[in-house]
Design a protein around this motif. Structure first.
Motif, PDB file in Angstrom:
ATOM      1  N   ARG A 158       0.841  -1.225  -0.082  1.00  0.00           N
ATOM      2  CA  ARG A 158       0.016  -0.240   0.058  1.00  0.00           C
ATOM      3  C   ARG A 158       0.786   1.271   0.025  1.00  0.00           C
ATOM      4  N   TYR A 159       1.973   1.223   0.629  1.00  0.00           N
ATOM      5  CA  TYR A 159       2.802   2.242   0.825  1.00  0.00           C
ATOM      6  C   TYR A 159       3.548   2.501  -0.623  1.00  0.00           C
ATOM      7  N   ALA A 160       3.874   1.510  -1.271  1.00  0.00           N
ATOM      8  CA  ALA A 160       4.481   1.544  -2.703  1.00  0.00           C
ATOM      9  C   ALA A 160       3.455   2.002  -3.603  1.00  0.00           C
ATOM     10  N   ASP A 161       2.130   1.378  -3.605  1.00  0.00           N
ATOM     11  CA  ASP A 161       1.082   2.349  -4.377  1.00  0.00           C
ATOM     12  C   ASP A 161       0.708   3.670  -4.384  1.00  0.00           C
ATOM     13  N   SER A 162       0.841   4.121  -2.852  1.00  0.00           N
ATOM     14  CA  SER A 162       0.738   5.488  -2.648  1.00  0.00           C
ATOM     15  C   SER A 162       1.724   6.302  -3.254  1.00  0.00           C
ATOM     16  N   VAL A 163       2.945   5.912  -3.323  1.00  0.00           N
ATOM     17  CA  VAL A 163       4.063   6.663  -3.756  1.00  0.00           C
ATOM     18  C   VAL A 163       3.829   6.551  -5.395  1.00  0.00           C
ATOM     19  N   LEU A 215      12.748   1.618   0.549  1.00  0.00           N
ATOM     20  CA  LEU A 215      11.886   2.022  -0.319  1.00  0.00           C
ATOM     21  C   LEU A 215      11.600   3.386  -0.133  1.00  0.00           C
ATOM     22  N   GLU A 216      11.717   3.875   1.088  1.00  0.00           N
ATOM     23  CA  GLU A 216      11.565   5.378   1.496  1.00  0.00           C
ATOM     24  C   GLU A 216      12.737   6.127   1.122  1.00  0.00           C
ATOM     25  N   ASN A 217      13.976   5.698   0.990  1.00  0.00           N
ATOM     26  CA  ASN A 217      14.986   6.399   0.572  1.00  0.00           C
ATOM     27  C   ASN A 217      14.934   6.372  -1.055  1.00  0.00           C
ATOM     28  N   MET A 218      14.483   5.517  -1.552  1.00  0.00           N
ATOM     29  CA  MET A 218      14.356   5.394  -2.893  1.00  0.00           C
ATOM     30  C   MET A 218      13.235   6.461  -3.617  1.00  0.00           C
ATOM     31  N   ARG A 219      12.097   6.456  -2.569  1.00  0.00           N
ATOM     32  CA  ARG A 219      11.108   7.280  -3.098  1.00  0.00           C
ATOM     33  C   ARG A 219      11.636   8.910  -3.037  1.00  0.00           C
ATOM     34  N   VAL A 220      12.173   9.164  -1.742  1.00  0.00           N
ATOM     35  CA  VAL A 220      12.895  10.630  -1.697  1.00  0.00           C
ATOM     36  C   VAL A 220      13.796  10.977  -2.897  1.00  0.00           C
ATOM     37  N   ARG A 221      14.726  10.080  -3.160  1.00  0.00           N
ATOM     38  CA  ARG A 221      15.632  10.266  -4.197  1.00  0.00           C
ATOM     39  C   ARG A 221      14.969  10.358  -5.689  1.00  0.00           C
ATOM     40  N   LEU A 222      13.887   9.644  -5.873  1.00  0.00           N
ATOM     41  CA  LEU A 222      13.450   9.535  -7.043  1.00  0.00           C
ATOM     42  C   LEU A 222      12.557  10.700  -7.297  1.00  0.00           C
ATOM     43  N   GLU A 223      11.528  11.099  -6.271  1.00  0.00           N
ATOM     44  CA  GLU A 223      10.868  12.291  -6.179  1.00  0.00           C
ATOM     45  C   GLU A 223      11.796  13.452  -6.120  1.00  0.00           C
ATOM     46  N   GLY A 224      12.932  13.591  -5.424  1.00  0.00           N
ATOM     47  CA  GLY A 224      13.766  14.705  -5.430  1.00  0.00           C
ATOM     48  C   GLY A 224      14.318  15.043  -6.814  1.00  0.00           C
ATOM     49  N   LYS A 225      14.663  14.020  -7.702  1.00  0.00           N
ATOM     50  CA  LYS A 225      15.317  14.043  -8.941  1.00  0.00           C
ATOM     51  C   LYS A 225      13.906  14.620  -9.786  1.00  0.00           C
ATOM     52  N   LEU A 271      10.080  27.518  -2.405  1.00  0.00           N
ATOM     53  CA  LEU A 271      10.801  27.073  -1.429  1.00  0.00           C
ATOM     54  C   LEU A 271       9.893  26.279  -0.361  1.00  0.00           C
ATOM     55  N   ALA A 272       8.998  26.910   0.081  1.00  0.00           N
ATOM     56  CA  ALA A 272       8.131  26.556   0.850  1.00  0.00           C
ATOM     57  C   ALA A 272       7.341  25.390   0.726  1.00  0.00           C
ATOM     58  N   GLN A 273       7.076  25.139  -0.577  1.00  0.00           N
ATOM     59  CA  GLN A 273       6.410  23.720  -1.268  1.00  0.00           C
ATOM     60  C   GLN A 273       7.483  22.873  -1.404  1.00  0.00           C
ATOM     61  N   ALA A 274       8.411  23.022  -1.629  1.00  0.00           N
ATOM     62  CA  ALA A 274       9.493  22.120  -1.661  1.00  0.00           C
ATOM     63  C   ALA A 274       9.859  21.578  -0.448  1.00  0.00           C
ATOM     64  N   ARG A 275      10.131  22.316   0.851  1.00  0.00           N
ATOM     65  CA  ARG A 275      10.288  21.902   2.027  1.00  0.00           C
ATOM     66  C   ARG A 275       9.029  20.930   2.666  1.00  0.00           C
ATOM     67  N   LEU A 276       7.782  21.405   2.243  1.00  0.00           N
ATOM     68  CA  LEU A 276       6.671  20.673   2.647  1.00  0.00           C
ATOM     69  C   LEU A 276       6.828  19.173   1.920  1.00  0.00           C
ATOM     70  N   GLU A 277       7.013  19.173   0.726  1.00  0.00           N
ATOM     71  CA  GLU A 277       6.879  17.840  -0.170  1.00  0.00           C
ATOM     72  C   GLU A 277       8.050  16.817   0.418  1.00  0.00           C
ATOM     73  N   ASN A 278       9.111  17.327   1.192  1.00  0.00           N
ATOM     74  CA  ASN A 278      10.204  16.427   1.587  1.00  0.00           C
ATOM     75  C   ASN A 278       9.818  16.126   3.070  1.00  0.00           C
TER      76      ASN A 278
END
Length: 474
Positions: A215-220, A243-253, A312-319
């Motif tokens: 469910r976590y992977a589907d939500s990502v 998975l969380e680290n991968m999500r953060v890296r992929l979403e960050g890119k 900048l505020a949006q980027a901080r919030l999404e991370n």
């Protein structure tokens, strides 16, 4: 096949095979074990009765001796015994005594007197000073009618003068054997049942942990990531963290690419306006014209600064992965929002109505205030002068619903599907466009609070924005 079912089948197969081996060994050992125990009792009995029958054999009247009299009285004396649930009502021993030639001189059943038993193993071996025993069917057509005989020598002055043999039907031991087999098989079935229940519990726990990660992977994948789950296992917890680290890296890119493209697009207009104004000012126009273009430069500069700050505020919030919830009063939020925008509301002659609800939520007070502020700012921008805005909060089933309602122009049909996209905005009544980040910010706040945000047109005009906060944040 699901991994939990595979583990269950493998675990149950191992337990079943082990139980089968153990049970088969136990069941196979019951019958010989009972017979060995019975044989030990028979040799003790035969040895004892041989001492009793010696005098009868020496006296020459074994059919009238003490041993014969004892068995005669024994047959006339009924008895009842309950041995572990097995009822015994008669004597099952068959005793006979032979002389030194192997001829029967006494038989407790009175059937074999005078017969030659010299070639029966029990008599043959005992007369030669060896251990004599045999198992013989009383009915040749019935293999279950075997009788076990164990013999002891009748000795006088060191010389074997006869043999006393004690027999007991193996069928008399059948109830004991059957009872033991039933109990062992029942215990084996209970063991398999308990093992199956344990296996089902383990499979359910594993499937539940894996489903949580799924469910976590589907939500990502659906761009609505849930908070990082705790699967309850160190190995699965490492997988979840990976998975969380991968999500953060992929979403960050991806976010960097999206932000660069969107920011470049949004900055084109103010930069072009500033450049055009600067070119006109370079020609030294009249003061009133120069003042107008200077004001335009300042306005575009303020727009770019606001855009960068909100981005900048949006980027901080999404991370952010999670928040630290505290108790937040909805009435206090409404009060601060009304006070902060009192001047803007008064300048546009817009009425803000709200009533105290007494509702409280568990969440981040600053984020909730910014999110509701964005919704209220949108309502103010699209509400005509003289209009009204309504703030409301209700609580039901441990769920708090906050609504912001206006009577403005509403959302065009073509914009319904894109209203929450970053940098997507609709023109206001004054002709200006916003940064397009306000509703995207609200969407992220709702995600962090495990809630939802929805904007719908009203039938009588205007828009209702609904922010729902679910458990455990309510």
């Amino acid at each position: 096949m699901r991994i939990g079912m595979r583990l269950l089948l493998g675990y149950f197969l191992i337990v079943a095979i082990a139980a089968w081996f153990v049970l088969s060994i136990f069941v196979q050992e019951i019958k010989p074990g009972v017979r060995r125990a019975t044989e030990g009792t028979l040799i003790d009995t035969a040895t004892l009765l041989a001492e009793v029958g010696r005098d009868d054999l020496l006296a020459g009247n074994p059919q009238e001796g003490k041993l014969a009299q004892a068995f005669s009285r024994l047959h006339q004396r009924p008895f009842r015994a309950n041995i572990g649930g097995i009822h015994k009502v008669r004597n099952e021993y068959h005793v006979y005594m032979t002389d030194a030639r192997g001829r029967v001189v006494f038989d407790s059943a009175g059937l074999a007197v005078g017969k030659d038993y010299a070639r029966w193993n029990d008599v043959w071996l005992t007369l030669r000073g060896e251990y004599g025993a045999r198992s013989t069917p009383s009915d040749p057509q019935d293999p279950e009618s075997t009788v076990m005989y164990v013999a002891a020598p009748v000795v006088d002055r060191g010389k074997i003068i006869g043999v006393l043999s004690v027999g007991k039907p193996n069928s008399a031991m059948a109830p004991v054997i059957q009872r033991s087999e039933r109990r062992i098989l029942w215990a084996g079935g209970a063991l398999l049942g308990i093992a199956l229940l344990i296996g089902l519990a383990v499979a359910w726990w594993i499937n539940r942990s894996i489903n949580t990660l799924s469910r976590y992977a589907d939500s990502v994948t659906n761009d609505t990531p849930l908070p990082l789950p705790d699967p309850g296992s160190s190995e699965l917890r490492k997988l979840a963290q990976a998975l969380e680290n991968m999500r953060v890296r992929l979403e960050g890119k991806n976010d960097i690419e999206n932000y660069v493209h969107a920011l470049t697009h949004e900055l084109k207009s103010p930069l072009a306006a500033i450049r055009g104004a600067a070119e006109i000012l370079a020609e030294q126009p009249p003061p009133q014209v120069a003042a107008r273009f200077i004001d335009n430069i300042l306005a575009q500069n303020a727009r770019m600064q606001s855009l960068v700050e909100k981005l900048l505020a949006q980027a901080r919030l999404e991370n952010r992965v999670e928040i630290v919830p505290v108790s937040v009063s909805i009435d206090a939020l409404f009060t601060r929002l009304a006070d902060a925008r009192a001047a803007t509301l008064a300048s546009r002659n817009i009425t803000l109505n709200w009533q105290r609800s007494g509702c409280c939520v568990e969440g981040d007070a600053d984020l909730l205030e910014q999110a509701l502020g964005n919704l209220l700012d949108n309502a103010i921008d699209f509400t005509p002068p003289g209009g009204a805005i309504q703030l409301a909060a209700t609580q039901a089933f441990r769920q708090v619903t906050i609504t912001v309602t206006d009577n403005g122009s509403g959302i065009p049909d073509y914009a319904q599907a894109r209203i929450f996209e970053r940098f997507y905005s609709l023109p206001r009544e004054n002709g200006l466009k916003s940064s397009g980040l306000g509703l995207a910010f609200v969407l992220e706040v709702a995600r962090l609070h495990q809630g939802s945000i929805d904007l719908r047109n009203r039938t009588d005009g205007g828009v209702t924005a609904t922010l729902i906060l679910h458990r455990p944040f309510t």
